[in-house]
Design a protein around this motif. Structure first.
Motif, PDB file in Angstrom:
ATOM      1  N   GLY A 140       0.818  -1.208   0.000  1.00  0.00           N
ATOM      2  CA  GLY A 140       0.000   0.000   0.000  1.00  0.00           C
ATOM      3  C   GLY A 140       0.853   1.259   0.000  1.00  0.00           C
TER       4      GLY A 140
ATOM      5  N   CYS B 250       2.488   1.774  -3.361  1.00  0.00           N
ATOM      6  CA  CYS B 250       1.551   2.299  -4.361  1.00  0.00           C
ATOM      7  C   CYS B 250       1.457   3.818  -4.265  1.00  0.00           C
ATOM      8  CB  CYS B 250       0.162   1.685  -4.171  1.00  0.00           C
ATOM      9  SG  CYS B 250      -0.010   0.020  -4.817  1.00  0.00           S
ATOM     10  N   ASP B 251       1.426   4.342  -3.038  1.00  0.00           N
ATOM     11  CA  ASP B 251       1.368   5.790  -2.853  1.00  0.00           C
ATOM     12  C   ASP B 251       2.613   6.472  -3.418  1.00  0.00           C
ATOM     13  OD1 ASP B 251      -1.107   5.851  -1.631  1.00  0.00           O
ATOM     14  OD2 ASP B 251      -0.294   5.657   0.390  1.00  0.00           O
TER      15      ASP B 251
ATOM     16  N   PRO C  12       0.351   2.380  -8.784  1.00  0.00           N
ATOM     17  CA  PRO C  12      -0.090   0.982  -8.846  1.00  0.00           C
ATOM     18  C   PRO C  12       0.410   0.221 -10.071  1.00  0.00           C
ATOM     19  CG  PRO C  12      -1.892   2.472  -9.374  1.00  0.00           C
ATOM     20  CD  PRO C  12      -0.775   3.322  -8.865  1.00  0.00           C
TER      21      PRO C  12
ATOM     22  N   CYS D 193       3.880  -1.199  -9.327  1.00  0.00           N
ATOM     23  CA  CYS D 193       3.774  -2.142  -8.210  1.00  0.00           C
ATOM     24  C   CYS D 193       3.144  -3.457  -8.666  1.00  0.00           C
ATOM     25  CB  CYS D 193       2.947  -1.524  -7.083  1.00  0.00           C
ATOM     26  SG  CYS D 193       3.809  -0.215  -6.174  1.00  0.00           S
TER      27      CYS D 193
ATOM     28  N   ILE E  51      -3.447  -3.478  -4.489  1.00  0.00           N
ATOM     29  CA  ILE E  51      -3.156  -2.698  -5.692  1.00  0.00           C
ATOM     30  C   ILE E  51      -4.407  -2.551  -6.543  1.00  0.00           C
ATOM     31  CG2 ILE E  51      -1.557  -2.397  -7.621  1.00  0.00           C
ATOM     32  CD1 ILE E  51       0.265  -4.453  -6.389  1.00  0.00           C
TER      33      ILE E  51
ATOM     34  N   VAL F  25      -6.482   0.182  -4.975  1.00  0.00           N
ATOM     35  CA  VAL F  25      -5.858   1.490  -5.183  1.00  0.00           C
ATOM     36  C   VAL F  25      -6.056   1.945  -6.624  1.00  0.00           C
ATOM     37  CG1 VAL F  25      -3.670   2.738  -5.267  1.00  0.00           C
ATOM     38  CG2 VAL F  25      -4.137   1.189  -3.369  1.00  0.00           C
ATOM     39  N   HIS F  26      -5.838   1.035  -7.563  1.00  0.00           N
ATOM     40  CA  HIS F  26      -5.901   1.424  -8.970  1.00  0.00           C
ATOM     41  C   HIS F  26      -7.319   1.812  -9.394  1.00  0.00           C
ATOM     42  CE1 HIS F  26      -3.244   0.744 -12.765  1.00  0.00           C
ATOM     43  NE2 HIS F  26      -3.684   1.980 -12.654  1.00  0.00           N
TER      44      HIS F  26
ATOM     45  N   ASP G 164      -1.222   4.773 -14.331  1.00  0.00           N
ATOM     46  CA  ASP G 164      -1.512   4.953 -12.911  1.00  0.00           C
ATOM     47  C   ASP G 164      -2.830   5.684 -12.672  1.00  0.00           C
ATOM     48  OD1 ASP G 164       0.761   3.716 -11.751  1.00  0.00           O
ATOM     49  OD2 ASP G 164       1.979   5.453 -12.301  1.00  0.00           O
TER      50      ASP G 164
ATOM     51  N   GLY H  73      -3.308   4.198  -0.800  1.00  0.00           N
ATOM     52  CA  GLY H  73      -2.546   2.955  -0.843  1.00  0.00           C
ATOM     53  C   GLY H  73      -2.245   2.423   0.551  1.00  0.00           C
ATOM     54  N   SER H  74      -1.739   3.280   1.416  1.00  0.00           N
ATOM     55  CA  SER H  74      -1.396   2.855   2.776  1.00  0.00           C
ATOM     56  C   SER H  74      -2.623   2.347   3.529  1.00  0.00           C
ATOM     57  CB  SER H  74      -0.766   4.020   3.550  1.00  0.00           C
ATOM     58  OG  SER H  74       0.443   4.426   2.934  1.00  0.00           O
TER      59      SER H  74
ATOM     60  N   SER I  95      -5.488   1.232   2.212  1.00  0.00           N
ATOM     61  CA  SER I  95      -5.963  -0.004   1.580  1.00  0.00           C
ATOM     62  C   SER I  95      -5.115  -1.188   2.028  1.00  0.00           C
ATOM     63  CB  SER I  95      -5.920   0.120   0.055  1.00  0.00           C
ATOM     64  OG  SER I  95      -6.801   1.114  -0.404  1.00  0.00           O
TER      65      SER I  95
END
Length: 476
Positions: A79, A82-83, A87, A90, A130, A133-134, A208, A370-371, A373
């Protein structure tokens, strides 16, 4: 650059492949499906693996625990990555690197090698984070819950489809002259190769955000995060709402994994079903992910439109509480017909609760999706681990007591006593877990949003640009 001018999608148009949002939705969903397929790919072959490698019962259980444990740490890490990196990169690296232990699993020669591979295979379970996030970066607030839930639900199908898919791959391999005893090895190698190839697809056919990749946006001067806007991981950890959602996801996805993982034996012991029949019933409920999780995200979005962010929380609390009630009711079912009806409703509500959870997650803090998630996603695996340990310990104690009580009465009598003891123990475990889920559903009401957060997400104030990106004028 055309891609930089595109906006977040306000509709989930499944067949509009010209849209980068739609294209990414499909690719991330398929990637998630393949990761889950490979993650649980060895499950249908465990009898062959036990025989081939000489695994002890403890080693067999440890392989399951290691696979779940690896996922917890991977989800927490991915996560944050990803930030920072986006994504797209990653997921590309996760698919390509994650393919290695999947392939190696088909080449192992000792129990220790198998256990190590199972630990690292668990890392591809971070693909869920991911995926969420995506889709959160690709879809606007009015549809993000539905998009998140659908991509996750369709990806989760990989965990059930392997029951059918892996044996079919093995059968195809055998048709080329490979020995039956070696078919599981070739099947794992093939699954790993497919994951690796999907990583290449992910790199070349996704971006992204609808406006471009993180690297491109930074180079174009369209993605700058001032120090005052940076959200550190420690700040995320201090947000109590993140931890409530962590527990909520443990009580939904974690419990789904555990219930489905123990349901085959429970149906056989409680209702005297054949193993094939019980397995097919469990598989059919897993396949409800095609639509059930989407419904959770859909209603989360609808309640969000009617009642704002508070509406999303209210629906999440309601559906999670209902899930707990269904599990409590199922735990006391003595009729197979009544039991299956309750299991249908449990499957529907637990998957809707999962979708509803990630209709709330994107709004906790948009600068750290991301974090957040990753932490919430890890909660699912922690919940599965704890619930599995509870059921395993209760069942083991009950079976040992049954063996002692019926010692000397013959093998058939002892087996029957074990079956009854296990059924009773698991039933009481389901009852306890159900009450915990109900309490968690009520506790979810503690998630609050500030007046400013509510106003920012009001339909009249929402823009479809990516709020995570801070645009600045670009000199020509």
């Amino acid at each position: 650059m055309a891609s930089l001018a595109q906006q977040k999608s306000t509709k989930l148009s499944l067949f509009n492949f010209k849209s980068i949002s739609t294209r990414t939705f499909w690719i991330t969903s398929i990637s998630f499906f393949l990761c889950f397929f490979a993650w649980f790919g060895i499950v249908p072959f465990m009898p062959d693996v036990v025989k081939d490698l000489g695994l002890t019962p403890d080693q067999k259980w440890n392989s399951i625990i290691l696979a779940v444990s690896g996922t917890v740490f991977a989800r927490l890490l991915i996560g944050k990555l990803c930030d920072k990196y986006g994504p797209r990169l990653c997921y590309t690296w996760l698919l390509m690197l994650g393919a290695i232990p999947v392939i190696l699993c088909g080449l192992v020669q000792t129990p220790t090698q198998f256990l190590i591979c199972r630990l690292f295979i668990g890392f591809i379970g971070a693909s869920f984070v991911i995926t969420q996030v995506h889709t959160s970066l690709m879809f606007a607030p009015n549809i993000v819950g539905t998009a998140n839930a659908t991509s996750a639900g369709w990806g989760n199908l990989g965990g059930g489809a392997n029951r059918l898919g892996m044996p079919l791959i093995a059968a195809a391999v055998v048709s080329f002259g490979v020995a039956d005893a070696e078919a599981w090895r070739y099947s794992m190698v093939i699954a790993g190769i497919v994951c690796f190839l999907m990583g290449i697809v992910y790199f070349f056919f996704t971006k992204d955000t609808p406006r471009g990749n993180f690297k491109e946006l930074k180079a174009a001067g369209e993605m700058i995060v001032a120090k005052k806007d940076q959200i550190g991981f420690l700040a995320v950890l201090k947000d109590y709402r993140v931890w409530i959602l962590f527990v909520v996801y443990a009580a939904s996805f974690g419990i789904e994994l555990t219930v489905y993982g123990t349901m085959d034996d429970y149906l056989q012991n409680t209702f005297q079903l054949e193993r094939v029949t019980a397995g097919n019933i469990v598989l059919s409920f897993a396949l409800m992910n095609i639509f059930a999780r989407t419904l959770g995200g859909f209603f989360g979005d609808k309640f969000g439109k009617l009642k704002g962010l508070r509406g999303r929380v209210l629906f999440l609390s309601f559906i999670l509480t209902l899930q707990g009630i269904m599990l409590i009711s199922f735990s006391s079912a003595t009729s197979i017909v009544f039991g299956i009806v309750l299991l249908i409703f449990f499957s529907l509500t637990v998957q809707m609760a999962e979708g509803a959870t990630f209709s709330v997650v994107p709004f906790i803090n948009k600068k750290a999706i991301g974090s957040i998630s990753g932490i919430v996603g890890a909660g699912g695996n922690v919940g599965a681990f704890l619930a599995a340990m509870l059921l395993k310990s209760k069942s083991a104690m009950a079976e040992k007591a049954a063996i002692v009580a019926n010692e000397g009465l013959g093998e058939e009598v002892i087996k029957a006593a074990q079956s009854v003891a296990s059924s009773s123990a698991v039933s009481s475990g389901y009852l306890l877990i159900g009450f915990v889920v109900v309490i968690t559903g009520i506790a979810a009401l503690a998630i609050k949003f500030s007046t400013e957060e509510e106003e920012n997400e009001a339909p009249s104030n929402v823009k479809n640009t990516s709020p995570e990106l801070i645009p600045i004028p670009v000199k020509r």
